[in-house]
Motif scaffolding. Structure first.
Motif, mmCIF file in Angstrom:
data_model
loop_
_atom_site.group_PDB
_atom_site.id
_atom_site.type_symbol
_atom_site.label_atom_id
_atom_site.label_comp_id
_atom_site.label_asym_id
_atom_site.label_seq_id
_atom_site.Cartn_x
_atom_site.Cartn_y
_atom_site.Cartn_z
ATOM 1 N N UNK A 6 0.773 -1.292 0.017
ATOM 2 C CA UNK A 6 0.088 -0.031 -0.033
ATOM 3 C C UNK A 6 0.896 1.171 -0.089
ATOM 4 N N UNK A 7 0.086 2.160 -0.589
ATOM 5 C CA UNK A 7 1.028 3.691 -0.210
ATOM 6 C C UNK A 7 0.986 4.077 1.062
ATOM 7 N N UNK A 8 2.287 4.401 1.563
ATOM 8 C CA UNK A 8 2.462 4.847 2.891
ATOM 9 C C UNK A 8 1.391 5.846 3.497
ATOM 10 N N UNK A 9 0.812 6.828 2.594
ATOM 11 C CA UNK A 9 0.188 7.685 3.027
ATOM 12 C C UNK A 9 -1.186 7.040 3.724
ATOM 13 N N UNK A 10 -1.444 5.729 3.116
ATOM 14 C CA UNK A 10 -2.787 5.184 3.519
ATOM 15 C C UNK A 10 -2.588 4.588 5.001
ATOM 16 N N UNK A 11 -1.473 4.440 5.391
ATOM 17 C CA UNK A 11 -1.210 3.814 6.864
ATOM 18 C C UNK A 11 -1.488 4.921 7.926
ATOM 19 N N UNK A 12 -1.856 6.229 7.424
ATOM 20 C CA UNK A 12 -2.271 7.113 8.538
ATOM 21 C C UNK A 12 -3.744 7.475 8.092
ATOM 22 N N UNK A 13 -3.931 7.697 6.831
ATOM 23 C CA UNK A 13 -5.289 8.165 6.623
ATOM 24 C C UNK A 13 -6.302 7.205 6.622
ATOM 25 N N UNK A 14 -5.725 5.757 6.064
ATOM 26 C CA UNK A 14 -6.997 4.814 6.210
ATOM 27 C C UNK A 14 -6.424 3.619 6.994
ATOM 28 N N UNK A 15 -6.029 3.826 8.012
ATOM 29 C CA UNK A 15 -5.361 2.500 8.900
ATOM 30 C C UNK A 15 -6.412 1.658 9.441
ATOM 31 N N UNK A 16 -7.798 2.178 9.698
ATOM 32 C CA UNK A 16 -8.792 1.459 9.896
ATOM 33 C C UNK A 16 -9.231 0.486 9.141
ATOM 34 N N UNK A 17 -9.462 1.002 7.626
ATOM 35 C CA UNK A 17 -9.811 0.463 6.513
ATOM 36 C C UNK A 17 -8.845 -0.684 6.103
#
Length: 319
Positions: free
Chosen positions: A204-215
């Motif tokens: 995954x793109x690392x931005x998602x680790x912050x913005x979409x962590x729950x998903x």
């Protein structure tokens, strides 16, 4: 505006990515209203398309070969690996006239990409037979390696009028009955070259680790539970297998239920949940072999920040 979590599956539909087909309905059911717009799977046509997609921001996540993922990370792509999607599952398909490895001299063998696990496995096979790859030996005494998308391999091999293509290595279901009818045979399973070898990974793109962590946590959970279902399905008889798994798998791969069972049982693939957790030792084996022995991986052995095992570790502790 809410950032969608878009999963690019790769450029082919194979059992390597099958847990995605099973996980999507589970994710939508557990997430509830609007979940079908959070995850948008795309079938990719080439490895280059995956790389361009991450560079342009057109995709935010992907199922891709572990070697390609490490290469893109080292090149500066802000991606992280969350889990393996399977172990093993590819097969070496040979022309009937090839009776021994030495018969490959002066012939071509098809691989999906120079930075693929299949290339690594083929290199190990050829090395075991003391065969040289074109570029390191005289023409006619070496084996030529050609990169070809999986989906094109059976067609190219079966329509090869001059008999130049002697073999190819690919995941199931490519290279099944249609190829066998046209002068080819299954030589061996990839697990015969390296038991439980790695293959595709979910990155995954690392931005998602912050913005979409729950998903992401929910998606990894759905992927792992789907892997467990597949693992149980493969160890059960058809009478006790779950019809839902067979139906979704058939829809995802475009095969009948009978073809699904045969493909899974003859590919040597495993979805054992414990084997899907990131393993740095295995990643370093792949990296070192492709970088030093094969000399096809132009990167340093620095994977700091690449692996993010916390998502799958949490789910494994709950299984």
């Amino acid at each position: 505006m809410r950032l969608p979590l878009t999963i690019r599956i790769g450029h082919f539909i194979s059992i390597d990515h099958l847990i995605l087909g099973l996980a999507l309905p589970r994710y939508i059911q557990r997430k509830g209203s609007g979940a079908d717009s959070d995850i948008i799977p795309f079938t990719m046509r080439s490895w280059e398309q995956v790389e361009r997609g991450f560079a342009s921001g057109d995709i935010h996540a992907a199922f891709m070969d572990i070697a390609q993922a490490m290469y893109l990370f080292n090149k500066g792509s802000a991606i992280s690996m969350l889990m393996f999607t399977h172990r093993a599952g590819s097969r070496v398909i040979m022309a009937n006239q090839i009776q021994r490895l030495a018969d490959l001299k002066g012939k071509s063998v098809l691989i999906p990409h120079r930075l693929s696990i299949q290339h690594l496995l083929l290199h190990r096979l050829l090395s075991a037979g003391n065969l040289k790859i074109a570029g390191s030996g005289k023409l006619g005494e070496s084996v030529r390696i050609e990169s070809v998308p999986f989906a094109l391999m059976p067609e190219m091999a079966s329509s090869d009028l001059d008999g130049d293509i002697a073999a190819f290595i690919c995941p199931a279901p490519f290279g099944d009955a249609e190829v066998e009818k046209k002068g080819f045979k299954h030589l061996l399973l990839s697990r015969d070259l390296w038991k439980d070898h790695p293959g595709s990974v979910f990155v995954v793109h690392q931005d998602l680790l912050v913005t979409k962590g729950e998903d992401l946590a929910l998606m990894v959970s759905c992927l792992l539970y789907s892997a467990r279902e597949l693992d149980r399905y493969m160890s059960s008889s058809p009478d006790t297998a779950e019809n839902t798994i067979e139906r979704i798998s058939a829809s995802f791969l475009g095969l009948s239920g009978e073809q699904i069972r045969r493909t899974l049982n003859t590919s040597g693939i495993t979805y054992c949940p414990k084997l899907l957790a990131p393993d740095m030792q295995i990643l370093n084996i792949v990296l070192d072999y492709m970088r030093t022995t094969m000399k096809v991986m132009p990167i340093e052995a620095d994977l700091n920040g690449f692996v993010r095992p916390e998502f799958i570790d949490t789910v494994l502790s709950e299984l």
